[in-house]
Design a protein around this motif. Structure first.
Motif, PDB file in Angstrom:
ATOM      1  N   LEU A 199       0.833  -1.203   0.000  1.00  0.00           N
ATOM      2  CA  LEU A 199       0.000   0.000   0.000  1.00  0.00           C
ATOM      3  C   LEU A 199       0.864   1.248   0.000  1.00  0.00           C
ATOM      4  O   LEU A 199       0.642   2.187  -0.777  1.00  0.00           O
ATOM      5  CB  LEU A 199      -0.909   0.008   1.229  1.00  0.00           C
ATOM      6  CG  LEU A 199      -2.164  -0.858   1.204  1.00  0.00           C
ATOM      7  CD1 LEU A 199      -2.780  -0.929   2.588  1.00  0.00           C
ATOM      8  CD2 LEU A 199      -3.178  -0.299   0.212  1.00  0.00           C
ATOM      9  N   LEU A 200       1.866   1.248   0.867  1.00  0.00           N
ATOM     10  CA  LEU A 200       2.755   2.406   0.975  1.00  0.00           C
ATOM     11  C   LEU A 200       3.501   2.636  -0.328  1.00  0.00           C
ATOM     12  O   LEU A 200       3.628   3.782  -0.795  1.00  0.00           O
ATOM     13  CB  LEU A 200       3.733   2.190   2.128  1.00  0.00           C
ATOM     14  CG  LEU A 200       4.748   3.314   2.380  1.00  0.00           C
ATOM     15  CD1 LEU A 200       4.033   4.618   2.709  1.00  0.00           C
ATOM     16  CD2 LEU A 200       5.706   2.925   3.492  1.00  0.00           C
ATOM     17  N   ALA A 201       3.990   1.567  -0.934  1.00  0.00           N
ATOM     18  CA  ALA A 201       4.721   1.711  -2.194  1.00  0.00           C
ATOM     19  C   ALA A 201       3.835   2.299  -3.286  1.00  0.00           C
ATOM     20  O   ALA A 201       4.266   3.176  -4.049  1.00  0.00           O
ATOM     21  CB  ALA A 201       5.265   0.348  -2.636  1.00  0.00           C
ATOM     22  N   GLY A 202       2.580   1.826  -3.351  1.00  0.00           N
ATOM     23  CA  GLY A 202       1.670   2.359  -4.362  1.00  0.00           C
ATOM     24  C   GLY A 202       1.408   3.840  -4.179  1.00  0.00           C
ATOM     25  O   GLY A 202       1.355   4.603  -5.151  1.00  0.00           O
ATOM     26  N   VAL A 203       1.246   4.264  -2.924  1.00  0.00           N
ATOM     27  CA  VAL A 203       1.026   5.680  -2.638  1.00  0.00           C
ATOM     28  C   VAL A 203       2.251   6.505  -2.995  1.00  0.00           C
ATOM     29  O   VAL A 203       2.150   7.562  -3.638  1.00  0.00           O
ATOM     30  CB  VAL A 203       0.660   5.866  -1.152  1.00  0.00           C
ATOM     31  CG1 VAL A 203       0.621   7.349  -0.792  1.00  0.00           C
ATOM     32  CG2 VAL A 203      -0.680   5.217  -0.849  1.00  0.00           C
ATOM     33  N   LEU A 204       3.430   6.054  -2.597  1.00  0.00           N
ATOM     34  CA  LEU A 204       4.659   6.811  -2.851  1.00  0.00           C
ATOM     35  C   LEU A 204       4.950   6.919  -4.348  1.00  0.00           C
ATOM     36  O   LEU A 204       5.403   7.970  -4.818  1.00  0.00           O
ATOM     37  CB  LEU A 204       5.837   6.143  -2.134  1.00  0.00           C
ATOM     38  CG  LEU A 204       5.793   6.194  -0.598  1.00  0.00           C
ATOM     39  CD1 LEU A 204       6.974   5.429  -0.005  1.00  0.00           C
ATOM     40  CD2 LEU A 204       5.784   7.634  -0.103  1.00  0.00           C
ATOM     41  N   VAL A 205       4.692   5.847  -5.089  1.00  0.00           N
ATOM     42  CA  VAL A 205       4.910   5.905  -6.544  1.00  0.00           C
ATOM     43  C   VAL A 205       3.994   6.946  -7.168  1.00  0.00           C
ATOM     44  O   VAL A 205       4.407   7.727  -8.040  1.00  0.00           O
ATOM     45  CB  VAL A 205       4.681   4.514  -7.174  1.00  0.00           C
ATOM     46  CG1 VAL A 205       4.587   4.613  -8.697  1.00  0.00           C
ATOM     47  CG2 VAL A 205       5.814   3.571  -6.794  1.00  0.00           C
ATOM     48  N   TYR A 206       2.735   6.991  -6.725  1.00  0.00           N
ATOM     49  CA  TYR A 206       1.817   8.001  -7.261  1.00  0.00           C
ATOM     50  C   TYR A 206       2.271   9.416  -6.916  1.00  0.00           C
ATOM     51  O   TYR A 206       2.235  10.314  -7.773  1.00  0.00           O
ATOM     52  CB  TYR A 206       0.409   7.775  -6.723  1.00  0.00           C
ATOM     53  CG  TYR A 206      -0.517   8.931  -7.027  1.00  0.00           C
ATOM     54  CD1 TYR A 206      -1.050   9.115  -8.298  1.00  0.00           C
ATOM     55  CD2 TYR A 206      -0.828   9.877  -6.046  1.00  0.00           C
ATOM     56  CE1 TYR A 206      -1.873  10.198  -8.590  1.00  0.00           C
ATOM     57  CE2 TYR A 206      -1.654  10.947  -6.323  1.00  0.00           C
ATOM     58  CZ  TYR A 206      -2.168  11.113  -7.592  1.00  0.00           C
ATOM     59  OH  TYR A 206      -2.969  12.177  -7.876  1.00  0.00           O
ATOM     60  N   LEU A 207       2.695   9.622  -5.699  1.00  0.00           N
ATOM     61  CA  LEU A 207       3.030  10.971  -5.240  1.00  0.00           C
ATOM     62  C   LEU A 207       4.329  11.500  -5.832  1.00  0.00           C
ATOM     63  O   LEU A 207       4.434  12.695  -6.141  1.00  0.00           O
ATOM     64  CB  LEU A 207       3.114  10.993  -3.708  1.00  0.00           C
ATOM     65  CG  LEU A 207       1.805  10.773  -2.947  1.00  0.00           C
ATOM     66  CD1 LEU A 207       2.062  10.720  -1.445  1.00  0.00           C
ATOM     67  CD2 LEU A 207       0.796  11.866  -3.274  1.00  0.00           C
ATOM     68  N   PHE A 208       5.320  10.637  -6.013  1.00  0.00           N
ATOM     69  CA  PHE A 208       6.657  11.126  -6.341  1.00  0.00           C
ATOM     70  C   PHE A 208       7.167  10.712  -7.723  1.00  0.00           C
ATOM     71  O   PHE A 208       8.241  11.139  -8.124  1.00  0.00           O
ATOM     72  CB  PHE A 208       7.659  10.649  -5.281  1.00  0.00           C
ATOM     73  CG  PHE A 208       7.374  11.195  -3.916  1.00  0.00           C
ATOM     74  CD1 PHE A 208       7.609  12.529  -3.624  1.00  0.00           C
ATOM     75  CD2 PHE A 208       6.854  10.388  -2.922  1.00  0.00           C
ATOM     76  CE1 PHE A 208       7.338  13.049  -2.371  1.00  0.00           C
ATOM     77  CE2 PHE A 208       6.574  10.896  -1.660  1.00  0.00           C
ATOM     78  CZ  PHE A 208       6.818  12.231  -1.384  1.00  0.00           C
ATOM     79  N   VAL A 209       6.399   9.898  -8.440  1.00  0.00           N
ATOM     80  CA  VAL A 209       6.816   9.497  -9.795  1.00  0.00           C
ATOM     81  C   VAL A 209       5.729   9.965 -10.754  1.00  0.00           C
ATOM     82  O   VAL A 209       4.684   9.320 -10.877  1.00  0.00           O
ATOM     83  CB  VAL A 209       7.013   7.972  -9.883  1.00  0.00           C
ATOM     84  CG1 VAL A 209       7.519   7.592 -11.274  1.00  0.00           C
ATOM     85  CG2 VAL A 209       7.996   7.496  -8.817  1.00  0.00           C
ATOM     86  N   PRO A 210       5.940  11.061 -11.471  1.00  0.00           N
ATOM     87  CA  PRO A 210       4.852  11.654 -12.251  1.00  0.00           C
ATOM     88  C   PRO A 210       4.566  10.966 -13.584  1.00  0.00           C
ATOM     89  O   PRO A 210       3.423  10.980 -14.041  1.00  0.00           O
ATOM     90  CB  PRO A 210       5.322  13.096 -12.470  1.00  0.00           C
ATOM     91  CG  PRO A 210       6.814  13.018 -12.379  1.00  0.00           C
ATOM     92  CD  PRO A 210       7.128  11.929 -11.411  1.00  0.00           C
ATOM     93  N   ARG A 211       5.578  10.398 -14.221  1.00  0.00           N
ATOM     94  CA  ARG A 211       5.376   9.843 -15.573  1.00  0.00           C
ATOM     95  C   ARG A 211       4.849   8.420 -15.508  1.00  0.00           C
ATOM     96  O   ARG A 211       5.255   7.624 -14.667  1.00  0.00           O
ATOM     97  CB  ARG A 211       6.690   9.879 -16.350  1.00  0.00           C
ATOM     98  CG  ARG A 211       7.169  11.292 -16.671  1.00  0.00           C
ATOM     99  CD  ARG A 211       8.539  11.254 -17.326  1.00  0.00           C
ATOM    100  NE  ARG A 211       8.545  10.361 -18.469  1.00  0.00           N
ATOM    101  CZ  ARG A 211       9.656   9.810 -18.977  1.00  0.00           C
ATOM    102  NH1 ARG A 211      10.826  10.064 -18.404  1.00  0.00           N
ATOM    103  NH2 ARG A 211       9.606   9.018 -20.025  1.00  0.00           N
ATOM    104  N   ARG A 212       3.946   8.099 -16.449  1.00  0.00           N
ATOM    105  CA  ARG A 212       3.323   6.778 -16.451  1.00  0.00           C
ATOM    106  C   ARG A 212       4.348   5.671 -16.668  1.00  0.00           C
ATOM    107  O   ARG A 212       4.334   4.653 -15.960  1.00  0.00           O
ATOM    108  CB  ARG A 212       2.246   6.717 -17.542  1.00  0.00           C
ATOM    109  CG  ARG A 212       1.519   5.380 -17.586  1.00  0.00           C
ATOM    110  CD  ARG A 212       0.482   5.348 -18.688  1.00  0.00           C
ATOM    111  NE  ARG A 212      -0.527   6.381 -18.513  1.00  0.00           N
ATOM    112  CZ  ARG A 212      -1.491   6.636 -19.397  1.00  0.00           C
ATOM    113  NH1 ARG A 212      -1.552   5.927 -20.522  1.00  0.00           N
ATOM    114  NH2 ARG A 212      -2.379   7.579 -19.171  1.00  0.00           N
ATOM    115  N   SER A 213       5.231   5.834 -17.623  1.00  0.00           N
ATOM    116  CA  SER A 213       6.224   4.791 -17.892  1.00  0.00           C
ATOM    117  C   SER A 213       7.133   4.579 -16.688  1.00  0.00           C
ATOM    118  O   SER A 213       7.483   3.443 -16.348  1.00  0.00           O
ATOM    119  CB  SER A 213       7.054   5.161 -19.122  1.00  0.00           C
ATOM    120  OG  SER A 213       7.706   6.414 -18.934  1.00  0.00           O
TER     121      SER A 213
END
Length: 282
Positions: A149-163
């Protein structure tokens, strides 16, 4: 417009208590109502045996007739049934698979005791000796679910590009699978089975949760964080059936839990670790 601090505080208190009132039955009701419901078992014996089981435990078992112990054991190892009650020349005996569910194994043992107090019990697929009650199996999913869950949230917040998000999620899942299998097989020794098969299973499980969190939030905004946490973790954990079996939960909730990552992940990991992948296709 300034908000009234007192009114805001009261609103927060009411909202949290309302959530609490919903969460308590979500977790407590399934646990309080554990009972077999169309639990698949095999039976070898006269028709009266099936009738006796149906009378003593109405609606509890979905019985498959088998010719003897060999056919029953094959079905157990294939995860088609949880166990078998057999009538042999020496009397009744029970075959169970505690690796499929220690709770079901105990339940079948008790059911057989009603037929004959001295009925022997054979564990065809036992749990790992380092996890004799199977408790560590279920407990290992909680930290994996939280970190996913935490990883999914952090990826959304700090990684802007889809690829880049796809690469980040894939990398996390691969590393989580390798590390999780190393801990559970190599360090704690609570799981048997092929290391890479277990690692792949844990990777799929962590990817299912983390990617769902990132994707849901990307689609509907920050509200997706709360929705994902409630569905993936709170509801999914309560209905997973990991500590017992999906067929022991009130229906249709036991089946619903198998469509969510924690329930599906638990079933797949049991199948891969103990049954050579049998029963993991769904």
């Amino acid at each position: 417009m300034r908000r009234n601090p007192l009114a805001l505080g009261v609103f927060i208190a009411i909202a949290v208590v309302a959530g609490q009132a919903l969460l308590i039955p979500l977790f407590a009701a399934p646990a309080a109502n554990l009972a077999p419901r169309d639990l698949p078992i095999a039976v070898a014996g006269p028709p009266q045996l099936t009738a006796q089981l149906a009378k003593a435990h109405p609606g509890a078992f979905e019985v498959t007739a088998v010719s003897g112990a060999a056919e029953a054991d094959t079905k157990i190892k294939s995860r088609l049934v949880y166990g078998a009650i057999l009538v042999t020349a020496a009397g009744p005996e029970v075959h169970v698979a505690s690796a499929a569910s220690p709770a079901v194994a105990q339940l079948l043992t008790q059911a057989a005791a009603g037929l004959s107090p001295d009925a022997p019990v054979r564990d065809i697929v036992p749990v790992d000796p380092d996890d004799p009650r199977g408790a560590a199996f279920g407990a290992g999913f909680l930290p994996l679910a939280i970190t996913s869950l935490l990883a999914g949230v952090l990826v959304y917040l700090f990684v802007p590009r889809r690829s880049a998000r796809l690469i980040a999620l894939g990398s996390f899942a691969a590393l989580a699978g390798v590390a999780g299998a190393a801990v559970q097989i190599g360090w704690l020794g609570i799981l048997p089975g092929d290391y890479w098969a277990v690692a792949g299973t844990l990777a799929l499980f962590t990817l299912a949760i983390s990617a769902a969190m990132t994707g849901t939030t990307a689609l509907i905004g920050r509200e997706g964080l709360a929705l994902g946490a409630v569905v993936m973790f709170l509801v999914g954990n309560a209905l997973s059936g990991i500590a017992a079996a999906p067929e022991l939960l009130p229906q249709p909730w036991g089946e619903v839990g198998q469509w969510l990552p924690i329930g599906a992940g638990g079933t797949l990991l049991r199948s891969v670790a103990y049954f050579g992948g049998n029963g993991g296709g769904f």
